[in-house]
Design a protein around this motif. Structure first.
Motif, PDB file in Angstrom:
ATOM      1  N   MET A  19      34.233  53.146  49.478  1.00  0.00           N
ATOM      2  CA  MET A  19      33.963  54.556  49.746  1.00  0.00           C
ATOM      3  C   MET A  19      33.075  55.133  48.641  1.00  0.00           C
ATOM      4  O   MET A  19      33.032  54.607  47.537  1.00  0.00           O
ATOM      5  CB  MET A  19      35.261  55.346  49.839  1.00  0.00           C
ATOM      6  CG  MET A  19      36.144  54.979  51.007  1.00  0.00           C
ATOM      7  SD  MET A  19      35.347  55.361  52.589  1.00  0.00           S
ATOM      8  CE  MET A  19      35.259  57.143  52.523  1.00  0.00           C
ATOM      9  N   PHE A  20      32.415  56.233  48.979  1.00  0.00           N
ATOM     10  CA  PHE A  20      31.524  56.866  48.015  1.00  0.00           C
ATOM     11  C   PHE A  20      31.559  58.374  48.241  1.00  0.00           C
ATOM     12  O   PHE A  20      31.493  58.844  49.390  1.00  0.00           O
ATOM     13  CB  PHE A  20      30.098  56.351  48.177  1.00  0.00           C
ATOM     14  CG  PHE A  20      29.126  56.947  47.196  1.00  0.00           C
ATOM     15  CD1 PHE A  20      29.033  56.459  45.904  1.00  0.00           C
ATOM     16  CD2 PHE A  20      28.309  57.995  47.570  1.00  0.00           C
ATOM     17  CE1 PHE A  20      28.137  57.002  44.994  1.00  0.00           C
ATOM     18  CE2 PHE A  20      27.402  58.539  46.668  1.00  0.00           C
ATOM     19  CZ  PHE A  20      27.327  58.043  45.381  1.00  0.00           C
ATOM     20  N   TYR A  21      31.669  59.121  47.148  1.00  0.00           N
ATOM     21  CA  TYR A  21      31.746  60.577  47.234  1.00  0.00           C
ATOM     22  C   TYR A  21      30.765  61.210  46.246  1.00  0.00           C
ATOM     23  O   TYR A  21      30.586  60.723  45.129  1.00  0.00           O
ATOM     24  CB  TYR A  21      33.153  61.074  46.896  1.00  0.00           C
ATOM     25  CG  TYR A  21      34.229  60.550  47.811  1.00  0.00           C
ATOM     26  CD1 TYR A  21      34.557  61.219  48.987  1.00  0.00           C
ATOM     27  CD2 TYR A  21      34.917  59.387  47.494  1.00  0.00           C
ATOM     28  CE1 TYR A  21      35.544  60.728  49.829  1.00  0.00           C
ATOM     29  CE2 TYR A  21      35.905  58.889  48.329  1.00  0.00           C
ATOM     30  CZ  TYR A  21      36.214  59.568  49.493  1.00  0.00           C
ATOM     31  OH  TYR A  21      37.185  59.075  50.330  1.00  0.00           O
ATOM     32  N   THR A  22      30.147  62.295  46.688  1.00  0.00           N
ATOM     33  CA  THR A  22      29.337  63.137  45.812  1.00  0.00           C
ATOM     34  C   THR A  22      29.948  64.527  45.843  1.00  0.00           C
ATOM     35  O   THR A  22      30.141  65.099  46.921  1.00  0.00           O
ATOM     36  CB  THR A  22      27.883  63.203  46.288  1.00  0.00           C
ATOM     37  OG1 THR A  22      27.337  61.887  46.306  1.00  0.00           O
ATOM     38  CG2 THR A  22      27.057  64.073  45.372  1.00  0.00           C
ATOM     39  N   ARG A  23      30.262  65.061  44.682  1.00  0.00           N
ATOM     40  CA  ARG A  23      30.895  66.367  44.675  1.00  0.00           C
ATOM     41  C   ARG A  23      30.305  67.245  43.570  1.00  0.00           C
ATOM     42  O   ARG A  23      29.876  66.755  42.533  1.00  0.00           O
ATOM     43  CB  ARG A  23      32.407  66.245  44.498  1.00  0.00           C
ATOM     44  CG  ARG A  23      32.846  65.823  43.112  1.00  0.00           C
ATOM     45  CD  ARG A  23      34.349  65.647  43.017  1.00  0.00           C
ATOM     46  NE  ARG A  23      34.792  65.384  41.674  1.00  0.00           N
ATOM     47  CZ  ARG A  23      35.769  64.545  41.351  1.00  0.00           C
ATOM     48  NH1 ARG A  23      36.397  63.887  42.304  1.00  0.00           N
ATOM     49  NH2 ARG A  23      36.118  64.374  40.094  1.00  0.00           N
ATOM     50  N   ILE A  24      30.300  68.547  43.835  1.00  0.00           N
ATOM     51  CA  ILE A  24      29.926  69.554  42.850  1.00  0.00           C
ATOM     52  C   ILE A  24      31.213  70.100  42.249  1.00  0.00           C
ATOM     53  O   ILE A  24      32.107  70.551  42.985  1.00  0.00           O
ATOM     54  CB  ILE A  24      29.115  70.691  43.497  1.00  0.00           C
ATOM     55  CG1 ILE A  24      27.861  70.132  44.199  1.00  0.00           C
ATOM     56  CG2 ILE A  24      28.726  71.728  42.450  1.00  0.00           C
ATOM     57  CD1 ILE A  24      26.894  69.436  43.293  1.00  0.00           C
ATOM     58  N   ASN A  25      31.327  70.036  40.951  1.00  0.00           N
ATOM     59  CA  ASN A  25      32.544  70.489  40.290  1.00  0.00           C
ATOM     60  C   ASN A  25      32.483  71.957  39.862  1.00  0.00           C
ATOM     61  O   ASN A  25      33.495  72.665  39.899  1.00  0.00           O
ATOM     62  CB  ASN A  25      32.818  69.625  39.052  1.00  0.00           C
ATOM     63  CG  ASN A  25      32.966  68.162  39.412  1.00  0.00           C
ATOM     64  OD1 ASN A  25      33.680  67.808  40.337  1.00  0.00           O
ATOM     65  ND2 ASN A  25      32.263  67.296  38.681  1.00  0.00           N
ATOM     66  N   LYS A  26      31.298  72.400  39.475  1.00  0.00           N
ATOM     67  CA  LYS A  26      31.164  73.773  38.988  1.00  0.00           C
ATOM     68  C   LYS A  26      29.702  74.195  39.054  1.00  0.00           C
ATOM     69  O   LYS A  26      28.814  73.383  38.866  1.00  0.00           O
ATOM     70  CB  LYS A  26      31.673  73.882  37.545  1.00  0.00           C
ATOM     71  CG  LYS A  26      31.631  75.292  36.954  1.00  0.00           C
ATOM     72  CD  LYS A  26      32.121  75.308  35.505  1.00  0.00           C
ATOM     73  CE  LYS A  26      31.117  74.699  34.559  1.00  0.00           C
ATOM     74  NZ  LYS A  26      31.516  74.827  33.131  1.00  0.00           N
ATOM     75  N   ILE A  27      29.484  75.471  39.329  1.00  0.00           N
ATOM     76  CA  ILE A  27      28.155  76.075  39.254  1.00  0.00           C
ATOM     77  C   ILE A  27      28.275  77.355  38.441  1.00  0.00           C
ATOM     78  O   ILE A  27      29.085  78.230  38.760  1.00  0.00           O
ATOM     79  CB  ILE A  27      27.586  76.402  40.651  1.00  0.00           C
ATOM     80  CG1 ILE A  27      27.384  75.128  41.468  1.00  0.00           C
ATOM     81  CG2 ILE A  27      26.270  77.165  40.521  1.00  0.00           C
ATOM     82  CD1 ILE A  27      26.944  75.388  42.888  1.00  0.00           C
ATOM     83  N   LYS A  28      27.487  77.458  37.385  1.00  0.00           N
ATOM     84  CA  LYS A  28      27.455  78.702  36.616  1.00  0.00           C
ATOM     85  C   LYS A  28      26.193  79.477  36.979  1.00  0.00           C
ATOM     86  O   LYS A  28      25.093  78.930  36.961  1.00  0.00           O
ATOM     87  CB  LYS A  28      27.477  78.436  35.105  1.00  0.00           C
ATOM     88  CG  LYS A  28      27.443  79.733  34.289  1.00  0.00           C
ATOM     89  CD  LYS A  28      27.663  79.517  32.811  1.00  0.00           C
ATOM     90  CE  LYS A  28      27.700  80.846  32.080  1.00  0.00           C
ATOM     91  NZ  LYS A  28      27.973  80.691  30.635  1.00  0.00           N
ATOM     92  N   VAL A  29      26.367  80.742  37.309  1.00  0.00           N
ATOM     93  CA  VAL A  29      25.260  81.619  37.709  1.00  0.00           C
ATOM     94  C   VAL A  29      25.003  82.616  36.590  1.00  0.00           C
ATOM     95  O   VAL A  29      25.888  83.411  36.238  1.00  0.00           O
ATOM     96  CB  VAL A  29      25.590  82.362  39.014  1.00  0.00           C
ATOM     97  CG1 VAL A  29      24.430  83.261  39.417  1.00  0.00           C
ATOM     98  CG2 VAL A  29      25.918  81.376  40.130  1.00  0.00           C
ATOM     99  N   ILE A  58      29.956  67.171  48.850  1.00  0.00           N
ATOM    100  CA  ILE A  58      28.737  67.400  49.626  1.00  0.00           C
ATOM    101  C   ILE A  58      28.267  66.135  50.342  1.00  0.00           C
ATOM    102  O   ILE A  58      27.357  66.193  51.164  1.00  0.00           O
ATOM    103  CB  ILE A  58      27.614  67.963  48.734  1.00  0.00           C
ATOM    104  CG1 ILE A  58      27.249  66.995  47.613  1.00  0.00           C
ATOM    105  CG2 ILE A  58      28.017  69.313  48.165  1.00  0.00           C
ATOM    106  CD1 ILE A  58      26.055  67.444  46.776  1.00  0.00           C
ATOM    107  N   TYR A  59      28.858  64.991  50.004  1.00  0.00           N
ATOM    108  CA  TYR A  59      28.547  63.758  50.732  1.00  0.00           C
ATOM    109  C   TYR A  59      29.716  62.790  50.598  1.00  0.00           C
ATOM    110  O   TYR A  59      30.295  62.645  49.508  1.00  0.00           O
ATOM    111  CB  TYR A  59      27.277  63.097  50.192  1.00  0.00           C
ATOM    112  CG  TYR A  59      26.967  61.771  50.882  1.00  0.00           C
ATOM    113  CD1 TYR A  59      26.324  61.755  52.111  1.00  0.00           C
ATOM    114  CD2 TYR A  59      27.359  60.565  50.312  1.00  0.00           C
ATOM    115  CE1 TYR A  59      26.068  60.554  52.768  1.00  0.00           C
ATOM    116  CE2 TYR A  59      27.085  59.361  50.952  1.00  0.00           C
ATOM    117  CZ  TYR A  59      26.445  59.363  52.185  1.00  0.00           C
ATOM    118  OH  TYR A  59      26.201  58.179  52.827  1.00  0.00           O
ATOM    119  N   ALA A  60      30.064  62.130  51.688  1.00  0.00           N
ATOM    120  CA  ALA A  60      31.084  61.083  51.683  1.00  0.00           C
ATOM    121  C   ALA A  60      30.649  59.995  52.653  1.00  0.00           C
ATOM    122  O   ALA A  60      30.166  60.291  53.754  1.00  0.00           O
ATOM    123  CB  ALA A  60      32.446  61.640  52.083  1.00  0.00           C
ATOM    124  N   GLY A  61      30.776  58.752  52.236  1.00  0.00           N
ATOM    125  CA  GLY A  61      30.374  57.644  53.088  1.00  0.00           C
ATOM    126  C   GLY A  61      31.202  56.399  52.813  1.00  0.00           C
ATOM    127  O   GLY A  61      31.896  56.307  51.791  1.00  0.00           O
TER     128      GLY A  61
END
Length: 230
Positions: free
Chosen positions: A1-11, A104-107
């Motif tokens: 399995m493979f995952y892409t994730r965003i943990n935090k965004i600072k604006v 944002i992506y899983a495969g």
């Protein structure tokens, strides 16, 4: 399995324009990920059209139609991509996505290449409601440039060449046009094109405080993968 994730965004700047207590914005976070895989006997191929897909088509009109259909299909995929609506965002605020992050992506397999985009838009409307018209795609400079590049590549490349055609760039250009037309403010745009050999040979990568192209947001992201055979 493979995952892409965003943990935090600072604006840093929410683009709302008001001062003091009223400086709070409605933020929409969109993601768009294209993964590609090397051809293998198991049938794993790349995501999106390739040059080899166009070799058997009879003429320029057929190739243009094929490329248009691929672009519209990618636009539809963007419309279904991961999306969050966050209210009351202040300047210098960090958007946290919990322990699991924003996936944002899983495969099922670790891709050989990843093209990732994250959009942070100050808007009161959901941009997924905006349909992309086929005629506007054909008339856009981005699509015309891509088609010329593809036609040129077909005249000089070996018939076995199967590189993925980057229709995502056309989607990006068209989305920017829509933002300008709707007078929405782009608070941040982060893009990364990674390949496994150079960036995540063992399927893992973790980065914090990565600046976007506007200099207005910082992104923390994680890639995590493992082969099914292990």
């Amino acid at each position: 399995m493979f995952y892409t994730r965003i943990n935090k965004i600072k604006v840093f700047n929410n683009r709302e324009g008001f001062l003091g207590l009223f400086n709070r914005a409605e933020m929409h976070v969109y993601s768009y990920v294209a993964a590609s895989f090397a051809a293998s006997p198991s049938g794993t191929g790349q995501a999106g059209p390739s040059l080899s897909d166009l070799l058997h088509l009879p003429d320029e009109a057929a190739r243009k139609q094929f490329l248009l259909d691929a672009t519209l299909a990618e636009a539809g995929r963007f419309a279904q991509s991961a999306h969050l609506e966050i209210s009351g965002v202040k300047d210098n605020q960090s958007l946290m996505f919990g322990e699991a992050g924003l996936v944002i992506y899983a495969g099922a397999q670790i891709p050989d290449a990843l093209d990732m985009q994250v959009w942070v838009i100050e808007s009161d409307e959901d941009i997924r409601r905006f349909a992309i018209d086929a005629d506007k795609v054909l008339d856009s400079d981005a699509f015309k440039g891509l088609f010329v590049a593809v036609e040129t590549a077909l005249t000089v490349a070996a018939p076995t060449l199967s590189g993925v055609i980057a229709v995502g760039g056309v989607i990006t250009a068209l989305l920017r046009q829509k933002l300008r037309a709707n007078k929405d403010d782009l608070a941040g745009y982060w893009q990364a094109s990674l390949n496994r050999t150079e960036h995540y040979p063992h399927g893992a990568r973790d980065r914090q405080d990565v600046y976007d192209t506007t200099g207005n947001i910082l992104v923390d992201y994680t890639l995590f993968g493992f082969e099914n055979s292990i």
